[in-house]
Design a protein around this motif. Structure first.
Motif, PDB file in Angstrom:
ATOM      1  N   ARG A 128       0.921   2.248   7.273  1.00  0.00           N
ATOM      2  CA  ARG A 128       0.853   1.904   5.859  1.00  0.00           C
ATOM      3  C   ARG A 128       1.617   0.627   5.548  1.00  0.00           C
ATOM      4  O   ARG A 128       1.246  -0.140   4.652  1.00  0.00           O
ATOM      5  CB  ARG A 128       1.411   3.058   5.016  1.00  0.00           C
ATOM      6  CG  ARG A 128       0.620   4.348   5.131  1.00  0.00           C
ATOM      7  CD  ARG A 128       1.383   5.534   4.587  1.00  0.00           C
ATOM      8  NE  ARG A 128       2.583   5.814   5.378  1.00  0.00           N
ATOM      9  CZ  ARG A 128       3.394   6.846   5.171  1.00  0.00           C
ATOM     10  NH1 ARG A 128       3.129   7.697   4.181  1.00  0.00           N
ATOM     11  NH2 ARG A 128       4.453   7.045   5.933  1.00  0.00           N
ATOM     12  N   THR A 129       2.690   0.395   6.268  1.00  0.00           N
ATOM     13  CA  THR A 129       3.544  -0.759   6.007  1.00  0.00           C
ATOM     14  C   THR A 129       3.612  -1.730   7.175  1.00  0.00           C
ATOM     15  O   THR A 129       4.301  -2.738   7.104  1.00  0.00           O
ATOM     16  CB  THR A 129       4.975  -0.295   5.683  1.00  0.00           C
ATOM     17  OG1 THR A 129       5.471   0.491   6.782  1.00  0.00           O
ATOM     18  CG2 THR A 129       4.999   0.550   4.419  1.00  0.00           C
ATOM     19  N   ARG A 144      -3.335  -2.039   9.787  1.00  0.00           N
ATOM     20  CA  ARG A 144      -2.899  -1.384   8.556  1.00  0.00           C
ATOM     21  C   ARG A 144      -3.870  -0.281   8.171  1.00  0.00           C
ATOM     22  O   ARG A 144      -5.087  -0.475   8.163  1.00  0.00           O
ATOM     23  CB  ARG A 144      -2.802  -2.398   7.414  1.00  0.00           C
ATOM     24  CG  ARG A 144      -2.231  -1.799   6.128  1.00  0.00           C
ATOM     25  CD  ARG A 144      -1.871  -2.894   5.144  1.00  0.00           C
ATOM     26  NE  ARG A 144      -1.233  -2.333   3.970  1.00  0.00           N
ATOM     27  CZ  ARG A 144      -1.865  -2.031   2.827  1.00  0.00           C
ATOM     28  NH1 ARG A 144      -3.172  -2.250   2.733  1.00  0.00           N
ATOM     29  NH2 ARG A 144      -1.225  -1.519   1.806  1.00  0.00           N
ATOM     30  N   GLU A 172      -4.064   2.452   5.024  1.00  0.00           N
ATOM     31  CA  GLU A 172      -3.405   2.619   3.739  1.00  0.00           C
ATOM     32  C   GLU A 172      -2.833   3.998   3.507  1.00  0.00           C
ATOM     33  O   GLU A 172      -1.814   4.154   2.834  1.00  0.00           O
ATOM     34  CB  GLU A 172      -4.378   2.278   2.594  1.00  0.00           C
ATOM     35  CG  GLU A 172      -4.720   0.800   2.500  1.00  0.00           C
ATOM     36  CD  GLU A 172      -5.531   0.494   1.251  1.00  0.00           C
ATOM     37  OE1 GLU A 172      -5.890   1.463   0.541  1.00  0.00           O
ATOM     38  OE2 GLU A 172      -5.799  -0.687   0.998  1.00  0.00           O
ATOM     39  N   SER A 173      -3.480   5.030   4.049  1.00  0.00           N
ATOM     40  CA  SER A 173      -3.050   6.382   3.715  1.00  0.00           C
ATOM     41  C   SER A 173      -3.492   7.362   4.795  1.00  0.00           C
ATOM     42  O   SER A 173      -4.303   7.035   5.661  1.00  0.00           O
ATOM     43  CB  SER A 173      -3.622   6.808   2.364  1.00  0.00           C
ATOM     44  OG  SER A 173      -5.041   6.817   2.419  1.00  0.00           O
ATOM     45  N   TRP A 214      -6.345   9.453   9.107  1.00  0.00           N
ATOM     46  CA  TRP A 214      -5.951   8.194   8.476  1.00  0.00           C
ATOM     47  C   TRP A 214      -7.162   7.463   7.920  1.00  0.00           C
ATOM     48  O   TRP A 214      -8.287   7.641   8.371  1.00  0.00           O
ATOM     49  CB  TRP A 214      -5.229   7.304   9.483  1.00  0.00           C
ATOM     50  CG  TRP A 214      -3.876   7.819   9.889  1.00  0.00           C
ATOM     51  CD1 TRP A 214      -3.609   8.764  10.830  1.00  0.00           C
ATOM     52  CD2 TRP A 214      -2.619   7.423   9.345  1.00  0.00           C
ATOM     53  NE1 TRP A 214      -2.253   8.972  10.917  1.00  0.00           N
ATOM     54  CE2 TRP A 214      -1.615   8.177  10.022  1.00  0.00           C
ATOM     55  CE3 TRP A 214      -2.228   6.513   8.367  1.00  0.00           C
ATOM     56  CZ2 TRP A 214      -0.255   8.027   9.750  1.00  0.00           C
ATOM     57  CZ3 TRP A 214      -0.864   6.360   8.090  1.00  0.00           C
ATOM     58  CH2 TRP A 214       0.100   7.114   8.773  1.00  0.00           C
TER      59      TRP A 214
END
Length: 296
Positions: free
Chosen positions: A110-111, A145, A147-148, A282
């Motif tokens: 996510r980061t 990446r 996101e969630s 994910w």
């Protein structure tokens, strides 16, 4: 503990980055700072690498749980609630450990952040603790990446599928991967790291051999240095949607070209595929802008 051993120094000297590596090596510490502790507590997954004392084989294994299942319980210690799946190749070693050298990596898609803790693991009533010997974070290069994620509570893992060479479907799984985790060992220690790239960056050259490029990184060459000293290695590929895992063990050897290009050639001696092993699903990846074209 020395920041670098002879294997890492040999690679640094060959590439000509010893001075830069000394500068970068200052990020390696023994203590877990508050920002690192906060990062650990929000992670649903931790990757752990170690050599099985019974067989000598090196594996990379995933541990998952509700965020908070991994947390810092002191400036030099992390605690893990729960245990690996009983059919994981490292399950026995981890559940019977009293002083097992381990490397861990927590990666947050996510980061695009990651954190590594190397140390010694021992079992406790609730899980295990790791006394940290090296703690450091890496740059976000080559992290895709996502996101969630969501936890799929009713996902039921299938029976493990062990083997000594890759099946065609497993070869396809690897060819489509944008991420894998690498476990290596050195002297009396272990390390776990991350490798990422656009799909196709890992090539299956035969049912028992993989090759991947060694992209430019932080110049520490911890993993490559370990492999120069001890070629044993473990790889973990995972499907970020279905939770399927593919764990490989074998030997990996760095290769250096005269033009400065580097690659790692891995020969597998064992494989374990577990469909739906992880409960995490994910979102689709946004590939890292640092990823090179795997065709070049």
């Amino acid at each position: 503990m020395e920041t670098y051993h002879a294997g890492s120094r040999a690679v640094q000297d060959r590439v000509g980055v010893r001075e830069f590596a000394d500068h970068v090596g200052r990020i390696i510490g023994q203590g877990i700072k508050p920002v690192a502790a906060a990062f650990l507590e929000i992670q649903p997954m931790l990757i752990l690498g170690a050599a099985d004392p019974a067989t000598g084989r090196v594996w990379a294994s995933p541990l998952t749980g509700t965020p908070g299942f991994v947390r810092a319980t002191g400036p030099h210690r992390i605690s893990i609630t729960g245990a690996p799946r009983p059919d994981d190749p490292l399950a026995r070693a981890l559940t019977e450990a009293d002083d097992l050298p381990v490397g861990t990596i927590a990666l947050d898609p996510r980061t695009r952040r990651r954190m590594r803790v190397d140390g010694r693991l021992r079992r406790t009533e609730r899980g295990s603790v790791i006394d940290a010997e090296r703690v450091f974070a890496n740059c976000p290069k080559y992290i895709q990446r996502r996101e969630s994620y969501e936890t799929v509570a009713d996902r039921a893992p299938a029976r493990p599928r062990p083997g000594t060479e890759l099946t065609p479907s497993q070869a396809g799984f690897i060819a489509a991967a944008d991420t894998f985790f690498l476990a290596t060992v050195h002297g009396h220690g272990a390390d776990a790291s991350h490798r990422g790239g656009n799909p196709g960056f890992v090539r299956v050259t035969s049912p028992r051999e993989l090759v991947w490029p060694d992209y430019t990184g932080n110049a520490m060459f911890l993993s490559l240095g370990n492999l120069l000293a001890d070629p044993r290695a473990g790889l973990l590929f995972l499907d970020w949607t279905t939770g399927t895992t593919l764990q490989l063990t074998g030997e990996a050897r760095p290769e250096f070209d005269e033009d400065g290009e580097r690659r790692v050639r891995f020969t597998l001696t064992g494989a374990v595929e577990i469909p739906a092993a992880l409960p995490l699903r994910w979102s689709a990846p946004e590939y890292s802008p640092a990823n090179p074209d795997p065709g070049h």
